[in-house]
Scaffold this active site. Structure first.
Site, mmCIF file in Angstrom:
data_model
loop_
_atom_site.group_PDB
_atom_site.id
_atom_site.type_symbol
_atom_site.label_atom_id
_atom_site.label_comp_id
_atom_site.label_asym_id
_atom_site.label_seq_id
_atom_site.Cartn_x
_atom_site.Cartn_y
_atom_site.Cartn_z
ATOM 1 C CG ASN A 58 -1.969 -1.019 1.248
ATOM 2 O OD1 ASN A 58 -2.225 -1.646 0.234
ATOM 3 N ND2 ASN A 58 -2.599 -1.229 2.402
ATOM 4 C CD GLU A 156 1.065 -5.709 7.494
ATOM 5 O OE1 GLU A 156 -0.075 -5.585 7.959
ATOM 6 O OE2 GLU A 156 1.321 -5.544 6.289
ATOM 7 C CG ASP A 268 -0.762 1.253 4.773
ATOM 8 O OD1 ASP A 268 0.063 1.245 5.716
ATOM 9 O OD2 ASP A 268 -1.604 0.359 4.612
ATOM 10 N NE ARG A 301 -10.578 8.786 -3.866
ATOM 11 C CZ ARG A 301 -9.505 9.204 -4.526
ATOM 12 N NH1 ARG A 301 -8.410 8.486 -4.519
ATOM 13 N NH2 ARG A 301 -9.532 10.327 -5.193
HETATM 14 O O1 RIB Z 1 -2.876 -0.721 6.793
HETATM 15 C C1 RIB Z 1 -3.888 -1.416 6.135
HETATM 16 C C2 RIB Z 1 -3.399 -2.748 5.715
HETATM 17 O O2 RIB Z 1 -3.121 -3.500 6.877
HETATM 18 C C3 RIB Z 1 -4.376 -3.560 4.926
HETATM 19 O O3 RIB Z 1 -4.240 -3.390 3.537
HETATM 20 C C4 RIB Z 1 -4.104 -4.972 5.382
HETATM 21 O O4 RIB Z 1 -3.631 -5.780 4.359
HETATM 22 C C5 RIB Z 1 -3.113 -4.857 6.532
HETATM 23 O O5 RIB Z 1 -1.847 -5.150 6.128
#
Ligand code: RIB
Length: 322
Positions: A58, A156, A268, A301
């Site tokens: 993202n 992540e 993001d 959105r």
């Molecule tokens: O920050 C939002 C994101 O967190 C989502 O797109 C989801 O995939 C998680 O990673």
């Protein structure tokens, strides 16, 4: 060519700013719900939606849509979701030379529920192949990292990979932005290798050990993290905007009032835009304001990276706003 303060001028830049993301991809599996369920409750939701997500991807999309030259180091499974991710990165013009495909692991997925009334969300991430992104993958992409203005990371992927990349980039003079999401405690050694840390209130509480509920507590947490070695901490606070904390003190950059539909991915949008703006030479405060505008557009959105603003939209949004 110098960049005018408070604006971004990609057309006049001799070389597009270069950003490398070392991070995640998740397939977002999302539904809206009249309220967020409590344990044991089943709620009849709205339509099912699937889209590209993951904090790393993202943020890559956000920076690319604002005109940066973006590469991503990410680990995908050799499955349908991995193909979906790869094609989406290509479509967004993101460099995929160092995308890893792993056999026998599922591409990461995120289960997302969005509260219809408030636009707030709950997310569970199944990291899958994201957990296979290691230091050896960083070594393979070393040249692209060293050629970057900024490396942007999240949490992540394995923490060891983040630590390895941050130290390597920092030692080579490449600036490092770490969005510590999802939140977890971080070592001083890592904080010293990060130039800009961008926690939200929850993450700032976890990383600093100081509960953040408002601007005053955000300042305390930010200052504690600056003392531990990270020169700039930007605490993101939703509609309230952000607090930029460094050794000189704290500055509040107010958010923009918009009609909120879905807050998922707003952090993001902020981080990708912040990296793009800083890489173009904006000062910290102006870059944070630009990034707040990108985040404000995204919450109007539905979806995560699909909701991310393009450069002309951010410019139009800011035009005429004092
Ligand atoms: O920050 C939002 C994101 O967190 C989502 O797109 C989801 O995939 C998680 O990673």
């Amino acid at each position: 060519m110098p960049v005018e303060r408070g604006s971004l001028n990609p057309g006049t830049a001799e070389r597009r700013p270069r950003i490398t993301i070392v991070g995640s991809f998740m397939t977002d599996l999302m539904s809206r719900s009249p309220h967020l369920p409590v344990p044991g409750e089943t709620v009849m939701g709205g339509p099912f939606q699937m889209g590209p997500g993951g904090k790393g991807a993202n943020q890559a999309v956000a920076a690319a849509r604002l005109g940066s030259d973006v590469n991503i180091l990410v680990s995908l499974g050799k499955d349908q979701f991995g193909d979906f991710a790869y094609n989406n990165l290509l479509r967004e013009g993101i460099g995929v030379e160092f995308v890893k495909r792993v056999e026998g692991m599922s591409t990461g997925a995120a289960l997302i529920i969005v509260d219809d009334a408030k636009g707030e969300n709950m997310i569970v991430v199944a990291p899958g192949s994201n957990s296979a992104l290691g230091a050896d993958d960083v070594d393979k992409g070393i040249q692209v990292i060293l050629d970057s203005d900024y490396v942007l990371m999240q949490l992540e992927i394995p923490l060891e990979t983040v630590e390895y990349t941050a130290k390597l980039a920092h030692a080579s003079g490449v600036k490092v932005i770490l969005n510590p999401a999802p939140g977890r405690p971080l070592s001083d050694e890592l904080l010293r290798a990060v130039d800009v840390l961008t926690p939200n209130e929850t993450e700032a509480s976890i990383v600093s050990g100081i509960t953040v509920t408002d601007l005053a507590t955000a300042e305390l947490a930010g200052k504690a993290l600056v003392r531990r070695g990270c020169p700039t901490v930007i605490v993101t606070m939703g509609g309230l905007g952000v607090l930029v904390v460094d050794a000189n003190g704290a500055q509040h950059v107010p958010g923009f009032k918009v009609d909120v539909v879905d807050t998922t991915g707003a952090g993001d949008a902020f981080n990708g835009a912040l990296a793009a703006a800083l890489a173009e030479g904006l000062g910290m405060r102006d870059a944070a304001r630009w990034a707040c505008a990108a985040a404000a557009i995204s919450v109007t959105r539905i979806g995560t990276s699909v909701a991310t603003a393009h450069r002309d939209e951010v410019e139009a949004f800011l035009a005429g706003r004092p």
